[in-house]
Enzyme design. Sequence first.
Site, PDB file in Angstrom:
ATOM      1  N   ASP A  56       0.883  -1.172   0.000  1.00 31.34           N
ATOM      2  CA  ASP A  56       0.000   0.000   0.000  1.00 31.34           C
ATOM      3  C   ASP A  56       0.917   1.218   0.000  1.00 31.34           C
ATOM      4  O   ASP A  56       1.620   1.474   0.989  1.00 31.34           O
ATOM      5  CB  ASP A  56      -0.881  -0.026   1.247  1.00 31.34           C
ATOM      6  N   ILE A  57       0.909   1.958  -1.108  1.00 31.51           N
ATOM      7  CA  ILE A  57       1.886   3.051  -1.240  1.00 31.51           C
ATOM      8  C   ILE A  57       1.599   4.230  -0.319  1.00 31.51           C
ATOM      9  O   ILE A  57       2.413   5.149  -0.228  1.00 31.51           O
ATOM     10  CB  ILE A  57       2.010   3.544  -2.703  1.00 31.51           C
ATOM     11  N   ASN A  83       1.594   5.796 -11.158  1.00 31.06           N
ATOM     12  CA  ASN A  83       0.336   5.597 -11.871  1.00 31.06           C
ATOM     13  C   ASN A  83      -0.856   5.346 -10.943  1.00 31.06           C
ATOM     14  O   ASN A  83      -1.985   5.698 -11.295  1.00 31.06           O
ATOM     15  CB  ASN A  83       0.507   4.400 -12.831  1.00 31.06           C
ATOM     16  N   TYR A 149     -10.465  14.943  -6.499  1.00 31.84           N
ATOM     17  CA  TYR A 149      -9.691  14.189  -7.485  1.00 31.84           C
ATOM     18  C   TYR A 149      -8.964  15.141  -8.434  1.00 31.84           C
ATOM     19  O   TYR A 149      -7.749  15.035  -8.627  1.00 31.84           O
ATOM     20  CB  TYR A 149     -10.620  13.257  -8.265  1.00 31.84           C
ATOM     21  N   ALA A 151      -8.277  18.257  -8.080  1.00 35.40           N
ATOM     22  CA  ALA A 151      -7.278  19.082  -7.372  1.00 35.40           C
ATOM     23  C   ALA A 151      -5.988  18.296  -7.180  1.00 35.40           C
ATOM     24  O   ALA A 151      -4.885  18.835  -7.347  1.00 35.40           O
ATOM     25  CB  ALA A 151      -7.835  19.545  -6.031  1.00 35.40           C
ATOM     26  N   LYS A 153      -4.869  15.946  -9.106  1.00 33.77           N
ATOM     27  CA  LYS A 153      -4.194  15.761 -10.397  1.00 33.77           C
ATOM     28  C   LYS A 153      -3.556  17.070 -10.874  1.00 33.77           C
ATOM     29  O   LYS A 153      -2.474  17.056 -11.461  1.00 33.77           O
ATOM     30  CB  LYS A 153      -5.188  15.222 -11.438  1.00 33.77           C
TER      31      LYS A 153
END
Length: 248
Positions: A56-57, A83, A149, A151, A153
């Site tokens: 889990d990053i 990604n 979402y 914001a 990106k």
Amino acid sequence: MTPRTVIITGGGTGIGRATARRFAGQGDRVLVVGRTAAALDETAEGHDGIRTLVADITEPGAGETVVEAALQAFGRVDVLVNNAGTGTFAPLAKLDRAATEHQVAVNLIAPAFVAQAALDALEATGGTIVNVSSAGSLGIQGFPDNSVYWATKAALNHFTRTWAVELAPRGIRVVSVAPGVTDTGIGERVGMSAEEYQGFLGQLAERIPLGRVARPEDVAWWITALADPEGRYLTGAVVPVDGGLSLT
Ligand SMILES: NC(=O)c1ccc[n+]([C@@H]2O[C@H](COP(=O)([O-])OP(=O)(O)OC[C@H]3O[C@@H](n4cnc5c(N)ncnc54)[C@H](OP(=O)(O)O)[C@@H]3O)[C@@H](O)[C@H]2O)c1
């Protein structure tokens, strides 16, 4: 030539899977990272050059775990593809704190700390970071019910521009690939029904100058192309891969 090593977060599905297979198909070695072992195994199936890591990053220290796994498996890191991403639809009035923090953690904080952990290894190879953002974050239009979402990106693209300048002296390039609507089933994973998702894709296709939504392979081609060492003079760019949608 020594094969390159590529780390891809979120490599068990969608754009990440297509990208892993494309890199592997051109002879590179790939570590795919995600939380679901079965999905990662499916990505790797039939591809000797793909290894998997369940992680889990968003966990503290995950970046170091990921980079260490790549170094142990392959001895070097040439490309990091940030990604993995997630989104939860909600208007401002209904924002949920935990869901908001989770999106920021996956889409923004994790890419920063995975990249931080990879810096020395990337410097050693003159490597490249590819941040996968979203074409929707490029213009000045608003997207109702999806503010968090978009914001994250938009901010990820600012990471790209800033890191490109910071890391150029270390020989590391940084770019964003900004996909448009890509049929990866993501709609269902962010809460749409199958019917709603297909309706959404159909409506969008009518507005896309190239006349269709993207396939994951369309985006994967650009990720591998931008990470190619022969593209060495490009850094800090945010490349829309959206069939022209962001221009309409
Ligand atoms: N599809 C589109 O229309 C579209 C458009 C623009 C931008 N994008 C962006 O493109 C990227 C890929 O999208 P996609 O459509 O291929 O989505 P997807 O299939 O849902 O892939 C997201 C991947 O991220 C992984 N992931 C999520 N949270 C994680 C965590 N905490 N730790 C590790 N891995 C995690 C997921 O695996 P696990 O759940 O197994 O961990 C999954 O494999 C995302 O950043 C997305 O925002 C997609």
